[in-house]
Design an enzyme around this catalytic site. Structure first.
Site, short mmCIF file in Angstrom:
data_model
loop_
_atom_site.label_atom_id
_atom_site.label_comp_id
_atom_site.label_asym_id
_atom_site.label_seq_id
_atom_site.Cartn_x
_atom_site.Cartn_y
_atom_site.Cartn_z
N ARG A 1 0.85 -1.18 0.00
CA ARG A 1 0.00 0.00 0.00
C ARG A 1 0.90 1.24 0.00
NH1 ARG A 1 -2.76 3.01 4.87
NH2 ARG A 1 -3.90 4.58 3.69
N HIS B 1 -2.77 11.01 1.02
CA HIS B 1 -2.22 10.80 2.35
C HIS B 1 -1.61 12.12 2.81
CE1 HIS B 1 -0.81 7.41 5.17
NE2 HIS B 1 -0.60 8.57 5.79
N GLU C 1 -7.38 8.55 6.52
CA GLU C 1 -7.65 9.19 7.80
C GLU C 1 -8.13 10.63 7.71
OE1 GLU C 1 -4.54 6.51 10.44
OE2 GLU C 1 -4.07 8.63 10.08
N TYR D 1 -4.11 1.75 16.04
CA TYR D 1 -2.87 1.76 16.80
C TYR D 1 -3.11 1.61 18.30
CZ TYR D 1 -0.59 3.42 12.54
OH TYR D 1 -0.11 3.53 11.26
N ASN E 1 -7.41 1.69 10.22
CA ASN E 1 -6.09 2.01 10.76
C ASN E 1 -6.20 2.04 12.28
OD1 ASN E 1 -5.45 2.37 8.08
ND2 ASN E 1 -5.00 4.56 8.25
N GLU F 1 -3.45 -0.06 8.33
CA GLU F 1 -2.30 0.37 9.11
C GLU F 1 -2.41 -0.24 10.50
OE1 GLU F 1 -1.39 4.55 9.38
OE2 GLU F 1 -1.90 4.90 7.27
#
Length: 454
Positions: free
Chosen positions: A80, A124, A169, A297, A295, A348
């Site tokens: 990606r 991005h 995002e 985290y 995504n 991600e």
């Protein structure tokens, strides 16, 4: 966590790594590339740690073949990457910079030659500065220019690229660029944040139409940042506070995408909604998505009195983010329960730690291996709970420019020595390669360095 010692992922599960153009490419003034908002933002003293910029970054623009061969060496089946808008359209609209398109043409051709499937992200965060000078995402016209950009790229690459992500995002773009001011253009104004967020979602809808107009069979979707708020207290007020924050953060983009409406919590803060939202916008935004990128985290532990800064007994990354893989499973199951979902890709997931080279050129990062192992267990558990997850992209292939934090944080599975641009595969890179090539996750962590195993 499951009691099995080895977890087997479904046949055809996509294993990959991810990057973003501004974070790795460098060459910001070469071959006709225009200025981006990050180029300008980095020039303002105090905006970025140590005054770092993306001028050189990982020098990926000049080291393309070497970096893509790393993907092959690691056994990746998918990659990606993002397209730099100002490299293709230096002014954001109008004349095409063919040298910029040629670069991405080479990226795709090399990947396919290596047997690696390209997943292309169109935005991005590197908005052309020329468009920012005209108002950027505060202007609805920018959404139309983005669709034109999408069409240009799709016409060039659409014969070989099947999987497209319009935006990465939008939450971060809106919140950090227009509320906290930590990202460009550095504005702190909540009403503007909501306007920008809506224009981004309109851009997503228009770009999907543009891509499908060129490649009707393309798989098109979006990648959303999701840090779910979770109550850590037993009080009902804590649960209510966490639920409200879920709606204000995760629901902010999920609801218009998948339910064709903003939540009541978002509309309470969206003061200009009546003048910003056009009659057909929700139909445009909620048109069929072929994939949803998640995504993840960290989670945000929440009490009624506010967010919790640190949780006792939890581990934390070098970003001071809590390590909580079980929250990823809960997030994915909740998405399945609340929405009619397209197939999900984890686009991600990764962690920053304080990495260093030893005398033999190895990087021992057991904490990252444990982080990845535990989050892949979380993904596997979600799959077993009937969540349709088709692939996983670890963040990131390379250590890189970490936005306002400059080069102070390292997320890569490959270490970059910024003094000489040499690449060194970390233990985590070798470990992830072993998982990806086998499609199996061994729950037993390696006791010794995995360098060089393969």
């Amino acid at each position: 966590m499951t009691q099995n010692s080895v977890l087997v992922f479904p046949r055809g599960f996509v294993w990959g790594l991810a990057t973003a153009a501004y974070q790795i490419e460098g060459a910001v003034s070469e071959d006709g590339r225009g200025e981006s908002v990050w180029d300008r933002f980095c020039r303002v003293p105090g905006n970025v740690v140590n005054g770092d910029t993306g001028d050189v970054a990982c020098d990926h623009y000049h080291r393309l073949a070497e970096d893509l061969m790393l993907l092959k060496q690691l056994g990746m089946k998918a990659y990606r990457f993002s397209i730099s808008w100002p490299r293709v359209l230096p002014k954001g609209r109008g004349a095409v910079n063919w040298a910029g398109l040629d670069f991405y043409d080479r990226v795709v051709d090399i990947l396919l030659t290596l047997g690696i499937q390209p997943f292309v992200t169109l935005y991005h965060w590197d908005l052309p500065q020329a468009l920012e000078d005209e108002g950027g995402w505060t202007k609805r016209d920018t959404a139309g220019y983005f669709a034109d950009f999408a069409a240009v790229v799709a016409k060039r690459l659409g014969d070989r690229v099947s999987n497209w992500i319009t935006l990465n995002e939008p939450y971060i773009v809106a919140r950090y660029g227009y509320l906290t001011g930590e990202h460009p253009p550095g504005i702190k104004h909540k009403p503007t944040m909501y306007k920008v967020a809506h224009h981004l979602m309109v851009a997503h809808g228009l770009a999907m139409q543009a891509i499908r107009g060129v490649s009707p069979d393309a798989n098109v979707g979006i990648s959303l940042f999701m840090a779910p708020h979770e109550a850590i207290g037993d009080d009902e007020a804590d649960r209510q506070a966490a639920e409200r924050q879920w709606r204000l953060h995760c629901g902010w983009f999920l609801d218009p995408l998948l339910k064709a409406a903003y939540s009541s919590e978002c509309l309470e803060d969206f003061a200009d909604a009546d003048t910003v939202i056009n009659a057909n916008d929700m139909a445009l935004i909620s048109q069929r998505n072929d994939l949803l990128g998640v995504n993840y985290y960290f989670r945000v532990p929440t009490l009624a009195t506010g967010e919790v800064k640190r949780v006792a007994h939890s581990k934390y990354t070098d970003m001071d983010w809590e390590v909580c893989p079980d929250a990823l499973t809960r997030l994915l199951v909740r998405l399945r329960n609340e929405y009619a979902l397209p197939p999900i890709y984890i686009t991600e997931n990764g962690a920053a730690y304080k990495d260093s080279l030893d005398g033999d050129g190895a990087v021992h990062d057991p904490d990252r291996i444990e982080y990845l192992r535990d989050h892949l267990v979380a993904v596997w558990n979600a799959i077993k709970s009937q969540v349709s997850i088709k692939g996983y992209f670890a963040w990131s292939l390379l250590d890189n420019f970490e936005w306002a934090l400059g080069y102070s944080k390292r997320f890569g599975l490959v270490y970059v020595d910024y003094d000489n641009q040499k690449r060194h595969i970390k233990d985590s890179g070798y470990w992830y390669s072993r998982v990806a090539t086998r499609g199996e996750l061994d729950l037993v962590l390696p006791r010794e360095s995995m360098h060089p195993v393969f």
